[in-house]
Enzyme design. Structure first.
Site, PDB file in Angstrom:
ATOM      1  N   ASN A   8      -1.214 -59.697 -21.456  1.00  0.00           N
ATOM      2  CA  ASN A   8      -0.312 -58.783 -20.741  1.00  0.00           C
ATOM      3  C   ASN A   8       0.946 -59.564 -20.387  1.00  0.00           C
ATOM      4  O   ASN A   8       0.935 -60.380 -19.468  1.00  0.00           O
ATOM      5  CB  ASN A   8      -1.034 -58.276 -19.473  1.00  0.00           C
ATOM      6  CG  ASN A   8      -0.115 -57.461 -18.573  1.00  0.00           C
ATOM      7  OD1 ASN A   8       0.963 -57.048 -19.001  1.00  0.00           O
ATOM      8  ND2 ASN A   8      -0.547 -57.222 -17.343  1.00  0.00           N
ATOM      9  N   LYS A  10       3.615 -58.467 -19.130  1.00  0.00           N
ATOM     10  CA  LYS A  10       4.352 -57.887 -17.983  1.00  0.00           C
ATOM     11  C   LYS A  10       5.840 -57.796 -18.358  1.00  0.00           C
ATOM     12  O   LYS A  10       6.136 -57.559 -19.530  1.00  0.00           O
ATOM     13  CB  LYS A  10       4.106 -58.706 -16.712  1.00  0.00           C
ATOM     14  CG  LYS A  10       2.610 -58.939 -16.479  1.00  0.00           C
ATOM     15  CD  LYS A  10       2.282 -59.474 -15.137  1.00  0.00           C
ATOM     16  CE  LYS A  10       0.768 -59.660 -15.047  1.00  0.00           C
ATOM     17  NZ  LYS A  10       0.317 -60.025 -13.714  1.00  0.00           N
ATOM     18  N   HIS A  95      -2.855 -50.751 -13.715  1.00  0.00           N
ATOM     19  CA  HIS A  95      -2.681 -52.142 -13.278  1.00  0.00           C
ATOM     20  C   HIS A  95      -2.271 -52.142 -11.801  1.00  0.00           C
ATOM     21  O   HIS A  95      -1.498 -51.292 -11.363  1.00  0.00           O
ATOM     22  CB  HIS A  95      -1.627 -52.837 -14.143  1.00  0.00           C
ATOM     23  CG  HIS A  95      -1.608 -54.318 -13.941  1.00  0.00           C
ATOM     24  ND1 HIS A  95      -1.016 -54.896 -12.844  1.00  0.00           N
ATOM     25  CD2 HIS A  95      -2.141 -55.335 -14.665  1.00  0.00           C
ATOM     26  CE1 HIS A  95      -1.191 -56.214 -12.916  1.00  0.00           C
ATOM     27  NE2 HIS A  95      -1.867 -56.503 -14.018  1.00  0.00           N
ATOM     28  N   GLU A  97      -0.199 -53.841 -10.234  1.00  0.00           N
ATOM     29  CA  GLU A  97       1.251 -53.899  -9.981  1.00  0.00           C
ATOM     30  C   GLU A  97       1.860 -52.507 -10.074  1.00  0.00           C
ATOM     31  O   GLU A  97       2.793 -52.170  -9.356  1.00  0.00           O
ATOM     32  CB  GLU A  97       1.913 -54.868 -10.975  1.00  0.00           C
ATOM     33  CG  GLU A  97       1.612 -56.316 -10.605  1.00  0.00           C
ATOM     34  CD  GLU A  97       1.594 -57.289 -11.764  1.00  0.00           C
ATOM     35  OE1 GLU A  97       2.096 -56.965 -12.855  1.00  0.00           O
ATOM     36  OE2 GLU A  97       1.046 -58.396 -11.570  1.00  0.00           O
ATOM     37  N   GLU A 167      -9.754 -56.804 -12.277  1.00  0.00           N
ATOM     38  CA  GLU A 167      -8.730 -57.761 -11.861  1.00  0.00           C
ATOM     39  C   GLU A 167      -8.625 -57.763 -10.343  1.00  0.00           C
ATOM     40  O   GLU A 167      -7.928 -56.910  -9.765  1.00  0.00           O
ATOM     41  CB  GLU A 167      -7.369 -57.367 -12.447  1.00  0.00           C
ATOM     42  CG  GLU A 167      -7.307 -57.423 -13.955  1.00  0.00           C
ATOM     43  CD  GLU A 167      -5.884 -57.651 -14.434  1.00  0.00           C
ATOM     44  OE1 GLU A 167      -5.689 -58.592 -15.214  1.00  0.00           O
ATOM     45  OE2 GLU A 167      -4.977 -56.920 -14.023  1.00  0.00           O
ATOM     46  N   GLY A 173      -1.897 -63.847 -10.721  1.00  0.00           N
ATOM     47  CA  GLY A 173      -0.676 -64.640 -10.606  1.00  0.00           C
ATOM     48  C   GLY A 173      -0.702 -65.628  -9.450  1.00  0.00           C
ATOM     49  O   GLY A 173       0.324 -66.194  -9.091  1.00  0.00           O
ATOM     50  N   SER A 213      -5.451 -64.928 -13.177  1.00  0.00           N
ATOM     51  CA  SER A 213      -5.272 -66.379 -13.318  1.00  0.00           C
ATOM     52  C   SER A 213      -6.196 -67.019 -14.347  1.00  0.00           C
ATOM     53  O   SER A 213      -6.660 -68.150 -14.165  1.00  0.00           O
ATOM     54  CB  SER A 213      -5.419 -67.083 -11.953  1.00  0.00           C
ATOM     55  OG  SER A 213      -4.393 -66.659 -11.080  1.00  0.00           O
TER      56      SER A 213
HETATM   57  P1  PGA Z   1      -2.342 -63.475 -14.439  1.00  0.00           P
HETATM   58  O1  PGA Z   1      -2.184 -61.882 -14.625  1.00  0.00           O
HETATM   59  O2  PGA Z   1      -3.197 -63.971 -15.567  1.00  0.00           O
HETATM   60  O3  PGA Z   1      -0.930 -64.012 -14.495  1.00  0.00           O
HETATM   61  O4  PGA Z   1      -2.980 -63.697 -13.113  1.00  0.00           O
HETATM   62  C1  PGA Z   1      -3.247 -61.085 -15.059  1.00  0.00           C
HETATM   63  C2  PGA Z   1      -2.831 -59.625 -15.061  1.00  0.00           C
HETATM   64  O5  PGA Z   1      -2.217 -59.171 -14.097  1.00  0.00           O
HETATM   65  O6  PGA Z   1      -3.103 -58.878 -16.031  1.00  0.00           O
END
Ligand code: PGA
Length: 251
Positions: A8, A10, A95, A97, A167, A173, A213
């Site tokens: 992903n 983003k 997601h 976000e 997640e 992140g 992460s």
């Molecule tokens: P990350 O993001 O690996 O940077 O923690 C995962 C995600 O939000 O899909």
């Protein structure tokens, strides 16, 4: 079951990264064979280039969002038929976000899952609790609630075409990964709920992947867990070498 490793991006990346990433992945996907399903989800402007660069290599083309209506006056949005024109095979929905910054509700997520399934694009449905919810001990109830709402009105047969991504928001992140045991426990809860919504057989065959992460150092242990069928990778999916190592660790 084959592992699914999904990148992903983003709101990151650029055209040169598409070429670099796909160049490295093409060799690797041939080596790992059908045991690993690799998907890249770049921002919309790179989907066309991604599809052309991938060609007939077994690499999934993933979008990060879709609008639930087939078309109309929705400035800034992208419809499912437009995704199909770009050769999109997968699409992330729900997601955290998008839930947090764009006000996406469970109901909207449910509509998006439905339009994707109707047009044969595989939804990657994200669920996960916040740190406050985990500290309050309601992480399982939260995730079960999100699953029930997002998958409402979906037949067992359609359900079997979804990928579920667990997640935990506090792990995205932040560099803080859920422990392999915490993740495995939640995946088992998710699979139990999927069995209630469909059948044991379907729930067992559905990929439930972990995100938050994930990096080349921790992916091996996570992917060894009995209930973890792959990973949704954010930051590390922007680094071709790291992403390739995560794919290799899934074998
Ligand atoms: P990350 O993001 O690996 O940077 O923690 C995962 C995600 O939000 O899909």
């Amino acid at each position: 079951m084959a592992s699914s490793i999904i990148g992903n991006w983003k709101m990151n990346g650029h055209s040169a990264l598409v070429a670099e990433m796909v160049g490295q992945l093409k060799n690797l996907v041939n080596q790992v064979g059908e045991g690993v399903q690799v998907v890249i989800c770049p921002p919309f402007p790179y989907l066309d280039l991604l599809q052309k660069t991938v060609g007939d290599a077994p690499i999934g083309i993933g979008a990060q969002n879709v609008h639930p209506e087939p078309g109309g006056a929705f400035t800034g949005e992208v419809s499912v038929t437009m995704l199909q024109e770009w050769g999109v095979t997968h699409c992330i929905v729900g997601h955290s976000e998008r839930r947090l910054y764009f006000g996406e509700t469970d109901d909207l997520v449910n509509q998006k899952v439905k339009i994707l399934l109707a047009q044969h694009i595989q939804p990657i449905l994200c669920v996960g609790e916040s740190l406050a919810q985990r500290e309050a001990g309601i992480q399982e109830a939260t995730v079960i609630g999100q699953l029930g709402a997002a998958l409402q009105g979906i037949s067992s047969e359609e359900l079997s075409k979804c990928i579920i991504a667990y997640e935990p928001i506090w792990a995205i992140g932040t560099g803080k990964t859920a422990t392999a045991q915490q993740a495995n426990q939640m995946h088992s809860t998710i699979r139990h709920k999927l069995a209630q919504l469909s059948s044991d057989e379907i729930a067992r065959a559905m990929p439930v992947v972990y995100g938050g992460s994930v990096n080349p150092k921790n992916s091996g242990e996570l992917l060894q867990q009995s209930e973890i069928d792959g990973s949704l990778v954010g930051g590390a999916s922007l680094k071709p070498q790291d992403f390739c190592q995560i794919i290799q660790s899934s074998q």
